[in-house]
Design a protein around this motif. Structure first.
Motif, PDB file in Angstrom:
ATOM      1  N   THR A 285       0.847  -1.196   0.000  1.00 58.02           N
ATOM      2  CA  THR A 285       0.000   0.000   0.000  1.00 58.02           C
ATOM      3  C   THR A 285       0.879   1.241   0.000  1.00 58.02           C
ATOM      4  O   THR A 285       2.008   1.230   0.523  1.00 58.02           O
ATOM      5  CB  THR A 285      -0.922   0.028   1.237  1.00 58.02           C
ATOM      6  N   ALA A 286       0.351   2.283  -0.565  1.00 59.57           N
ATOM      7  CA  ALA A 286       1.115   3.529  -0.650  1.00 59.57           C
ATOM      8  C   ALA A 286       1.248   4.198   0.705  1.00 59.57           C
ATOM      9  O   ALA A 286       2.217   4.914   0.978  1.00 59.57           O
ATOM     10  CB  ALA A 286       0.435   4.478  -1.643  1.00 59.57           C
ATOM     11  N   GLU A 287       0.274   3.950   1.608  1.00 58.92           N
ATOM     12  CA  GLU A 287       0.246   4.635   2.906  1.00 58.92           C
ATOM     13  C   GLU A 287       0.507   3.647   4.038  1.00 58.92           C
ATOM     14  O   GLU A 287      -0.057   2.556   4.076  1.00 58.92           O
ATOM     15  CB  GLU A 287      -1.123   5.290   3.107  1.00 58.92           C
ATOM     16  N   THR A 288       1.392   4.026   4.956  1.00 60.14           N
ATOM     17  CA  THR A 288       1.643   3.214   6.142  1.00 60.14           C
ATOM     18  C   THR A 288       0.488   3.395   7.130  1.00 60.14           C
ATOM     19  O   THR A 288       0.068   4.522   7.400  1.00 60.14           O
ATOM     20  CB  THR A 288       2.963   3.633   6.824  1.00 60.14           C
ATOM     21  N   LEU A 322      -3.568   6.172  12.147  1.00 55.59           N
ATOM     22  CA  LEU A 322      -4.093   5.139  13.028  1.00 55.59           C
ATOM     23  C   LEU A 322      -5.528   4.829  12.619  1.00 55.59           C
ATOM     24  O   LEU A 322      -6.377   5.719  12.604  1.00 55.59           O
ATOM     25  CB  LEU A 322      -4.055   5.605  14.489  1.00 55.59           C
ATOM     26  N   VAL A 323      -5.798   3.566  12.297  1.00 51.96           N
ATOM     27  CA  VAL A 323      -7.144   3.127  11.933  1.00 51.96           C
ATOM     28  C   VAL A 323      -7.705   2.311  13.082  1.00 51.96           C
ATOM     29  O   VAL A 323      -7.124   1.289  13.477  1.00 51.96           O
ATOM     30  CB  VAL A 323      -7.133   2.289  10.637  1.00 51.96           C
ATOM     31  N   SER A 366      -2.881  -4.958   5.190  1.00 52.18           N
ATOM     32  CA  SER A 366      -2.342  -3.654   4.796  1.00 52.18           C
ATOM     33  C   SER A 366      -1.570  -2.970   5.911  1.00 52.18           C
ATOM     34  O   SER A 366      -0.802  -2.029   5.652  1.00 52.18           O
ATOM     35  CB  SER A 366      -3.483  -2.734   4.346  1.00 52.18           C
ATOM     36  N   ALA A 367      -1.775  -3.392   7.160  1.00 56.67           N
ATOM     37  CA  ALA A 367      -1.188  -2.689   8.303  1.00 56.67           C
ATOM     38  C   ALA A 367       0.312  -2.952   8.429  1.00 56.67           C
ATOM     39  O   ALA A 367       0.790  -4.058   8.163  1.00 56.67           O
ATOM     40  CB  ALA A 367      -1.897  -3.101   9.585  1.00 56.67           C
ATOM     41  N   SER A 368       1.035  -1.937   8.855  1.00 54.51           N
ATOM     42  CA  SER A 368       2.466  -2.092   9.143  1.00 54.51           C
ATOM     43  C   SER A 368       2.663  -2.739  10.510  1.00 54.51           C
ATOM     44  O   SER A 368       3.541  -3.570  10.708  1.00 54.51           O
ATOM     45  CB  SER A 368       3.165  -0.737   9.106  1.00 54.51           C
ATOM     46  N   ALA A 428       7.402   2.683  13.866  1.00 57.40           N
ATOM     47  CA  ALA A 428       7.087   3.374  12.621  1.00 57.40           C
ATOM     48  C   ALA A 428       8.345   3.702  11.819  1.00 57.40           C
ATOM     49  O   ALA A 428       8.320   3.665  10.574  1.00 57.40           O
ATOM     50  CB  ALA A 428       6.303   4.653  12.921  1.00 57.40           C
ATOM     51  N   GLU A 429       9.440   3.995  12.540  1.00 55.33           N
ATOM     52  CA  GLU A 429      10.638   4.497  11.857  1.00 55.33           C
ATOM     53  C   GLU A 429      11.722   3.444  11.643  1.00 55.33           C
ATOM     54  O   GLU A 429      12.517   3.557  10.702  1.00 55.33           O
ATOM     55  CB  GLU A 429      11.220   5.662  12.673  1.00 55.33           C
ATOM     56  N   ASP A 430      11.775   2.440  12.514  1.00 56.96           N
ATOM     57  CA  ASP A 430      12.849   1.443  12.450  1.00 56.96           C
ATOM     58  C   ASP A 430      12.365   0.214  11.674  1.00 56.96           C
ATOM     59  O   ASP A 430      11.831  -0.737  12.246  1.00 56.96           O
ATOM     60  CB  ASP A 430      13.270   1.062  13.870  1.00 56.96           C
ATOM     61  N   VAL A 431      12.578   0.233  10.378  1.00 56.66           N
ATOM     62  CA  VAL A 431      12.112  -0.867   9.516  1.00 56.66           C
ATOM     63  C   VAL A 431      12.789  -2.178   9.887  1.00 56.66           C
ATOM     64  O   VAL A 431      12.171  -3.245   9.859  1.00 56.66           O
ATOM     65  CB  VAL A 431      12.361  -0.523   8.037  1.00 56.66           C
ATOM     66  N   ALA A 432      14.058  -2.125  10.267  1.00 57.35           N
ATOM     67  CA  ALA A 432      14.791  -3.340  10.620  1.00 57.35           C
ATOM     68  C   ALA A 432      14.190  -4.011  11.859  1.00 57.35           C
ATOM     69  O   ALA A 432      14.074  -5.246  11.930  1.00 57.35           O
ATOM     70  CB  ALA A 432      16.264  -3.007  10.860  1.00 57.35           C
ATOM     71  N   TRP A 433      13.791  -3.205  12.851  1.00 58.16           N
ATOM     72  CA  TRP A 433      13.175  -3.768  14.064  1.00 58.16           C
ATOM     73  C   TRP A 433      11.840  -4.410  13.726  1.00 58.16           C
ATOM     74  O   TRP A 433      11.535  -5.510  14.196  1.00 58.16           O
ATOM     75  CB  TRP A 433      12.999  -2.656  15.106  1.00 58.16           C
TER      76      TRP A 433
END
Length: 468
Positions: A285-288, A322-323, A366-368, A428-433
């Motif tokens: 998805t384009a949006e996180t 936030l959904v 779709s959720a991160s 949200a910011e640490d993709v590796a974690w």
């Protein structure tokens, strides 16, 4: 402590009622429920459907007769409401003649003149085979009028009492009652009848944290009903080890012997449906998006998330949208006031209300990551469902949520706003974690297949019926 345990039917249900080991699942709550299934209702839907589809002749699905306050087999139209033709058409029985059903309805009123208005509605639906309309409404009025006449005559001494008090219900070995019955006014009375009961213990929140339930009937009857059931010898089927510990603690404080407790694994219902649909993999998805799925109520702690997203806005930090999925519930005045006072949050936090299973599956895909800051839970389906779909979730430190996630996910105290803010920012910011947590889920977690859950529940019911 407690122990962890994990063919065509006869034409007339009454012929099966005297079986030595017959066990029954109560569908009263499910038949009365209106709206999207969530939480307790989803579990009861699973149990009822599994029991209907089971060809074991010792398994029956029943509902509470509101006149006699005894359990009875489902009528065909009630099974139709539950989708019997797709599940198990072999359970349909020859229908009763309309005139015979009408005579039976008036006979029930004669024998149970003190029953309430809901009993007349139930009888009218039986006679009309569940078809709403003018005929059903007129019949309900006629039955009510006859009941009031019989009641008045009985009080005035014009009629002799019927045989209701001396009658015995069907000889069921064990009935797993619905939550609707457990918190109803008939629960204590059921303990004095012939049928032995069992109950699902989702949690003890109304007695442990009544401040999260509010002052009302639910808070006042939950504890006494549960105590009456346990005193009668009812077995408990707990949805988590945490719920079992809550139950044990309550009974010990009340000076009541701890009941037989079975723990059955919670089924991964939504994931099973997604598997059937071929819809389990993640979506690009384009949006996180951050997801939270639960009823919006004070206990679920949405207010903490609102404050965190507002803190991010104040500090110029961009958090993902936030959904929040789920219907609005009770004691949400503080949250509503906060959202009204901070209108800019409307673009950052979206409340979508209850959604279909298909829509919810898409949200999971779709959720991160997910967030579950609830103050207290009996299980916490959203937490385990996040793991079912392979997405990380931050949970509170309430024991049930750590249990539901197998201790695999980060846990923070539900009152620690600073800790939650830091964890959400990192997630949200640490993709590796985030990726490392997803890999941990893939290696160490497996969804529970619904048939395995039903097998454990059924085995527990048969075991307690045999011990009775």
């Amino acid at each position: 402590m407690y122990k962890k345990k994990s063919g065509p039917l006869p034409d007339r249900a009454e012929e099966t009622c005297g079986k030595k080991q017959q066990i029954c699942i109560d569908a009263t709550g499910l038949l009365a429920w209106r709206g999207a299934l969530a939480g307790i209702q989803r579990i009861e839907d699973f149990m009822v459907r599994a029991a209907l589809a089971d060809s074991d002749p010792d398994i029956e699905v029943v509902t509470l007769d509101l006149s006699s306050r005894r359990f009875r087999p489902l009528e065909n139209f009630e099974m139709e409401e539950l989708g019997i033709r797709e599940l198990a058409p072999f359970r349909l029985r020859p229908g009763r003649k309309r005139l015979a059903a009408l005579r039976s309805a008036f006979d029930v009123v004669r024998r149970y003149p003190m029953a309430k208005r809901e009993a007349d509605q139930q009888l009218a639906r039986i006679v009309t085979e569940g078809r709403p309309g003018l005929t059903c409404a007129m019949l309900r009025v006629m039955l009510r009028a006859y009941r009031l006449w019989r009641r008045g005559g009985l009080i005035a001494g014009l009629f002799r009492p019927g045989t209701a008090d001396g009658e015995k219900g069907p000889g069921y070995s064990k009935v797993l009652i619905s939550n609707y019955v457990m918190v109803g006014e008939t629960a204590a009375e059921l303990t004095r009848q012939g049928s032995s009961t069992a109950f699902l213990c989702h949690d003890m929140i109304p007695t442990i944290r009544p401040d999260f339930v509010g002052k009302g009937r639910m808070q006042s009857v939950f504890g006494p009903n549960l105590e009456a059931l346990v005193r009668s010898g009812a077995a408990a089927f707990c949805t988590s080890d945490a719920a079992a510990e809550m139950l044990i603690g309550h009974m010990q404080r009340a000076g009541i012997p701890v009941p037989t407790i079975h723990r059955f694994p919670m089924p991964s219902l939504l994931h099973e449906k997604a598997t059937r649909l071929g819809a389990t993999s993640g979506l690009d998805t384009a949006e996180t998006v951050v997801l939270y799925c639960s009823t919006v109520e004070i206990r679920k702690n949405h207010i903490l998330l609102a404050r965190i997203w507002q803190q991010a806005l104040d500090e110029g930090v961009k958090l993902p949208k936030l959904v929040c999925v789920g219907r609005w519930g009770w004691m949400v005045e503080e949250l509503s006031a906060y959202l009204e006072a901070h209108p800019q949050l409307g673009k950052q936090i979206v409340f979508v209300g209850p959604v279909s299973d298909e829509e919810l599956i898409r949200y999971y895909r779709s959720a991160s990551f997910g967030v579950f800051p609830s103050h207290i839970e009996g299980w916490g389906y959203f937490a385990s469902e996040c793991l079912d779909f392979g997405i990380p979730v931050i949970v509170s430190t309430t024991p049930s949520l750590i249990e539901a996630t197998g201790g695999l996910m980060p846990a923070i105290d539900s009152t620690d706003q600073a800790g939650w803010y830091a964890a959400i920012r990192r997630m949200a910011e640490d993709v590796a974690w985030r990726r490392a947590l997803s890999e941990r889920i893939a290696k160490k977690y497996r969804p529970t297949a619904p048939p395995d859950s039903w097998a454990a529940l059924k085995a527990g019911l048969k075991a307690t019926a045999g011990q009775q």
